[in-house]
Design a protein around this motif. Sequence first.
Motif, PDB file in Angstrom:
ATOM      1  N   THR A  55       1.286  -0.901  -0.575  1.00  0.00           N
ATOM      2  CA  THR A  55       0.228   0.236  -0.431  1.00  0.00           C
ATOM      3  C   THR A  55       0.453   1.053  -0.455  1.00  0.00           C
ATOM      4  OG1 THR A  55      -1.640  -1.032   1.197  1.00  0.00           O
ATOM      5  CG2 THR A  55      -2.057   0.673   1.278  1.00  0.00           C
ATOM      6  N   ALA A  56       2.100   1.536   1.339  1.00  0.00           N
ATOM      7  CA  ALA A  56       2.863   2.625   0.877  1.00  0.00           C
ATOM      8  C   ALA A  56       3.684   2.690  -0.467  1.00  0.00           C
ATOM      9  CB  ALA A  56       3.726   2.397   2.582  1.00  0.00           C
ATOM     10  N   PHE A  57       3.646   0.996  -1.068  1.00  0.00           N
ATOM     11  CA  PHE A  57       4.618   1.991  -2.298  1.00  0.00           C
ATOM     12  C   PHE A  57       3.298   1.578  -3.474  1.00  0.00           C
ATOM     13  CE2 PHE A  57       5.774  -1.063  -6.491  1.00  0.00           C
ATOM     14  CZ  PHE A  57       7.159  -0.473  -6.601  1.00  0.00           C
ATOM     15  N   THR A  58       2.115   2.177  -3.377  1.00  0.00           N
ATOM     16  CA  THR A  58       1.277   2.333  -4.541  1.00  0.00           C
ATOM     17  C   THR A  58       0.707   3.602  -3.878  1.00  0.00           C
ATOM     18  OG1 THR A  58       0.689   0.207  -4.118  1.00  0.00           O
ATOM     19  CG2 THR A  58      -0.604   1.774  -5.307  1.00  0.00           C
ATOM     20  N   ASP A  59       0.130   3.321  -2.572  1.00  0.00           N
ATOM     21  CA  ASP A  59      -0.526   4.909  -2.866  1.00  0.00           C
ATOM     22  C   ASP A  59       0.510   6.590  -2.311  1.00  0.00           C
ATOM     23  OD1 ASP A  59      -2.785   4.364  -3.150  1.00  0.00           O
ATOM     24  OD2 ASP A  59      -3.120   3.828  -0.779  1.00  0.00           O
ATOM     25  N   ARG A  60       0.537   7.465  -3.856  1.00  0.00           N
ATOM     26  CA  ARG A  60       1.181   8.341  -3.480  1.00  0.00           C
ATOM     27  C   ARG A  60       0.687   9.366  -3.431  1.00  0.00           C
ATOM     28  NH1 ARG A  60       4.082  10.481  -8.271  1.00  0.00           N
ATOM     29  NH2 ARG A  60       4.137   8.405  -9.266  1.00  0.00           N
ATOM     30  N   SER A  61      -0.492   9.504  -3.689  1.00  0.00           N
ATOM     31  CA  SER A  61      -1.351  10.781  -3.100  1.00  0.00           C
ATOM     32  C   SER A  61      -2.270   9.929  -3.336  1.00  0.00           C
ATOM     33  CB  SER A  61      -1.304  11.542  -3.686  1.00  0.00           C
ATOM     34  OG  SER A  61      -1.855  11.694  -4.847  1.00  0.00           O
ATOM     35  N   GLY A  70      -9.022   5.690 -17.292  1.00  0.00           N
ATOM     36  CA  GLY A  70      -8.197   5.146 -18.401  1.00  0.00           C
ATOM     37  C   GLY A  70      -6.924   4.517 -17.176  1.00  0.00           C
ATOM     38  N   MET A  71      -7.129   5.185 -15.796  1.00  0.00           N
ATOM     39  CA  MET A  71      -5.677   5.184 -15.052  1.00  0.00           C
ATOM     40  C   MET A  71      -6.089   3.695 -13.518  1.00  0.00           C
ATOM     41  SD  MET A  71      -5.239   8.631 -13.353  1.00  0.00           S
ATOM     42  CE  MET A  71      -4.791  10.149 -14.558  1.00  0.00           C
ATOM     43  N   THR A  72      -5.095   2.887 -13.161  1.00  0.00           N
ATOM     44  CA  THR A  72      -5.247   2.008 -12.491  1.00  0.00           C
ATOM     45  C   THR A  72      -5.186   2.700 -11.214  1.00  0.00           C
ATOM     46  OG1 THR A  72      -2.995   1.117 -12.916  1.00  0.00           O
ATOM     47  CG2 THR A  72      -4.622   0.448 -13.707  1.00  0.00           C
ATOM     48  N   THR A  73      -5.771   1.880 -10.064  1.00  0.00           N
ATOM     49  CA  THR A  73      -5.020   2.553  -8.737  1.00  0.00           C
ATOM     50  C   THR A  73      -5.262   0.535  -8.130  1.00  0.00           C
ATOM     51  OG1 THR A  73      -7.862   2.411  -8.645  1.00  0.00           O
ATOM     52  CG2 THR A  73      -6.859   4.111  -8.431  1.00  0.00           C
ATOM     53  N   GLY A  74      -5.039   0.937  -6.855  1.00  0.00           N
ATOM     54  CA  GLY A  74      -4.669  -0.367  -5.867  1.00  0.00           C
ATOM     55  C   GLY A  74      -3.850  -1.456  -6.074  1.00  0.00           C
ATOM     56  N   ALA A  75      -4.902  -2.172  -5.985  1.00  0.00           N
ATOM     57  CA  ALA A  75      -3.500  -3.553  -6.139  1.00  0.00           C
ATOM     58  C   ALA A  75      -3.090  -3.433  -7.383  1.00  0.00           C
ATOM     59  CB  ALA A  75      -4.238  -4.942  -5.608  1.00  0.00           C
ATOM     60  N   VAL A  76      -3.989  -3.814  -8.571  1.00  0.00           N
ATOM     61  CA  VAL A  76      -3.541  -3.405  -9.560  1.00  0.00           C
ATOM     62  C   VAL A  76      -2.445  -2.713 -10.093  1.00  0.00           C
ATOM     63  CG1 VAL A  76      -4.239  -3.184 -12.019  1.00  0.00           C
ATOM     64  CG2 VAL A  76      -5.255  -4.318 -11.254  1.00  0.00           C
ATOM     65  N   ARG A  77      -2.529  -2.003  -9.504  1.00  0.00           N
ATOM     66  CA  ARG A  77      -1.224  -0.900  -9.589  1.00  0.00           C
ATOM     67  C   ARG A  77      -0.377  -1.154  -9.063  1.00  0.00           C
ATOM     68  NH1 ARG A  77       0.669   4.832  -7.431  1.00  0.00           N
ATOM     69  NH2 ARG A  77       1.584   5.772  -8.801  1.00  0.00           N
ATOM     70  N   TRP A  90       0.878  -4.677  -9.029  1.00  0.00           N
ATOM     71  CA  TRP A  90       1.513  -5.339  -9.211  1.00  0.00           C
ATOM     72  C   TRP A  90       1.907  -4.935 -10.919  1.00  0.00           C
ATOM     73  CZ3 TRP A  90       2.339  -9.793  -7.563  1.00  0.00           C
ATOM     74  CH2 TRP A  90       2.280 -10.621  -5.949  1.00  0.00           C
ATOM     75  N   LEU A  91       1.770  -4.169 -10.742  1.00  0.00           N
ATOM     76  CA  LEU A  91       2.792  -3.258 -12.396  1.00  0.00           C
ATOM     77  C   LEU A  91       3.411  -2.450 -12.353  1.00  0.00           C
ATOM     78  CD1 LEU A  91      -1.192  -1.998 -14.738  1.00  0.00           C
ATOM     79  CD2 LEU A  91       0.525  -3.856 -15.700  1.00  0.00           C
ATOM     80  N   ARG A  92       3.794  -1.792 -10.826  1.00  0.00           N
ATOM     81  CA  ARG A  92       4.588  -1.385 -10.627  1.00  0.00           C
ATOM     82  C   ARG A  92       5.891  -2.318 -10.511  1.00  0.00           C
ATOM     83  NH1 ARG A  92       3.812   3.504  -7.034  1.00  0.00           N
ATOM     84  NH2 ARG A  92       6.480   3.439  -7.821  1.00  0.00           N
ATOM     85  N   LEU A  93       5.523  -3.513  -9.593  1.00  0.00           N
ATOM     86  CA  LEU A  93       6.239  -4.774  -9.247  1.00  0.00           C
ATOM     87  C   LEU A  93       7.151  -5.497 -10.898  1.00  0.00           C
ATOM     88  CD1 LEU A  93       4.484  -5.698  -6.275  1.00  0.00           C
ATOM     89  CD2 LEU A  93       6.538  -4.980  -6.192  1.00  0.00           C
ATOM     90  N   GLU A  94       5.773  -5.466 -11.752  1.00  0.00           N
ATOM     91  CA  GLU A  94       6.101  -6.443 -12.960  1.00  0.00           C
ATOM     92  C   GLU A  94       7.334  -4.685 -14.197  1.00  0.00           C
ATOM     93  OE1 GLU A  94       3.672  -7.871 -16.080  1.00  0.00           O
ATOM     94  OE2 GLU A  94       3.794  -4.930 -16.727  1.00  0.00           O
ATOM     95  N   GLY A  95       7.053  -3.564 -13.527  1.00  0.00           N
ATOM     96  CA  GLY A  95       8.224  -2.282 -13.945  1.00  0.00           C
ATOM     97  C   GLY A  95       9.312  -3.149 -13.273  1.00  0.00           C
ATOM     98  N   LEU A  96       9.547  -3.390 -11.966  1.00  0.00           N
ATOM     99  CA  LEU A  96      10.907  -3.191 -11.851  1.00  0.00           C
ATOM    100  C   LEU A  96      11.438  -5.019 -11.994  1.00  0.00           C
ATOM    101  CD1 LEU A  96      12.655  -2.913  -9.000  1.00  0.00           C
ATOM    102  CD2 LEU A  96      11.242  -3.896  -7.367  1.00  0.00           C
ATOM    103  N   ALA A  97      10.783  -5.833 -11.798  1.00  0.00           N
ATOM    104  CA  ALA A  97      11.198  -7.127 -12.838  1.00  0.00           C
ATOM    105  C   ALA A  97      11.713  -6.711 -13.849  1.00  0.00           C
ATOM    106  CB  ALA A  97      10.270  -7.959 -12.087  1.00  0.00           C
ATOM    107  N   ALA A  98      11.120  -6.484 -14.797  1.00  0.00           N
ATOM    108  CA  ALA A  98      11.367  -5.897 -16.084  1.00  0.00           C
ATOM    109  C   ALA A  98      13.052  -4.996 -15.520  1.00  0.00           C
ATOM    110  CB  ALA A  98      11.024  -5.289 -16.876  1.00  0.00           C
ATOM    111  N   PHE A  99      12.554  -4.033 -15.547  1.00  0.00           N
ATOM    112  CA  PHE A  99      13.739  -3.125 -15.204  1.00  0.00           C
ATOM    113  C   PHE A  99      15.478  -4.330 -14.726  1.00  0.00           C
ATOM    114  CE2 PHE A  99      16.745  -0.728 -11.933  1.00  0.00           C
ATOM    115  CZ  PHE A  99      16.856   0.431 -12.913  1.00  0.00           C
ATOM    116  N   VAL A 100      15.077  -4.601 -13.465  1.00  0.00           N
ATOM    117  CA  VAL A 100      16.472  -5.611 -13.571  1.00  0.00           C
ATOM    118  C   VAL A 100      16.385  -7.087 -14.397  1.00  0.00           C
ATOM    119  CG1 VAL A 100      16.888  -8.193 -11.566  1.00  0.00           C
ATOM    120  CG2 VAL A 100      15.166  -5.828 -10.700  1.00  0.00           C
ATOM    121  N   VAL A 101      15.675  -7.120 -14.778  1.00  0.00           N
ATOM    122  CA  VAL A 101      15.934  -8.356 -15.864  1.00  0.00           C
ATOM    123  C   VAL A 101      16.638  -7.714 -17.412  1.00  0.00           C
ATOM    124  CG1 VAL A 101      14.695  -9.945 -18.153  1.00  0.00           C
ATOM    125  CG2 VAL A 101      14.360 -10.126 -15.524  1.00  0.00           C
ATOM    126  N   GLY A 102      16.242  -6.570 -17.697  1.00  0.00           N
ATOM    127  CA  GLY A 102      16.747  -5.413 -18.463  1.00  0.00           C
ATOM    128  C   GLY A 102      18.206  -5.292 -17.624  1.00  0.00           C
TER     129      GLY A 102
END
Length: 144
Positions: free
Chosen positions: A9-15, A22-29, A31-43
């Motif tokens: 929740t702290a990682f997700t909710d900036r404000s 079209g904007m995602t919120t909550g758990a979906v947001r 998971w998408l951010r964690l997916e991005g972190l994983a892709a960054f590491v893979v890259g």
Amino acid sequence: MTATTTALTAFTDRSAAATASGMTTGAVRTWLRLEGLAAFVVGLALFGASGGNWLLLIPLLPLPDISAIGFLVSPRIGTFTYNMLHNWVPGIVTLGIGLWLASPAVLLAAAILIAHVGMDRAVGYGLKLPSSFHDTHLGRMGRT
């Protein structure tokens, strides 16, 4: 509430800003951010495995942001040009071509594209929405 839920929740909710269509919120947001972190590491791993010079990573990593130049024309054009490069397709297609050709240079380009999109997603910068430069599918960027 568990510690994991609190951390997510702290990682997700900036404000608590209102979200546009079209904007995602909550758990979906989250998971998408964690997916991005994983892709960054893979890259980054792909960059290193392809023989990339780590000193070149610093100037190369922000290079895909040149696609934001379309915003100088109009928000609609800028949204199109930015989103064309800031999704997974260019990096994955480039990766496939690099593997097919066994080309370290093409693999390095794929690594940069994948790492850049992953980095953006991890910090909450998503695909642009036509409503504003600051509106992304992961929420509003900047101060609200």
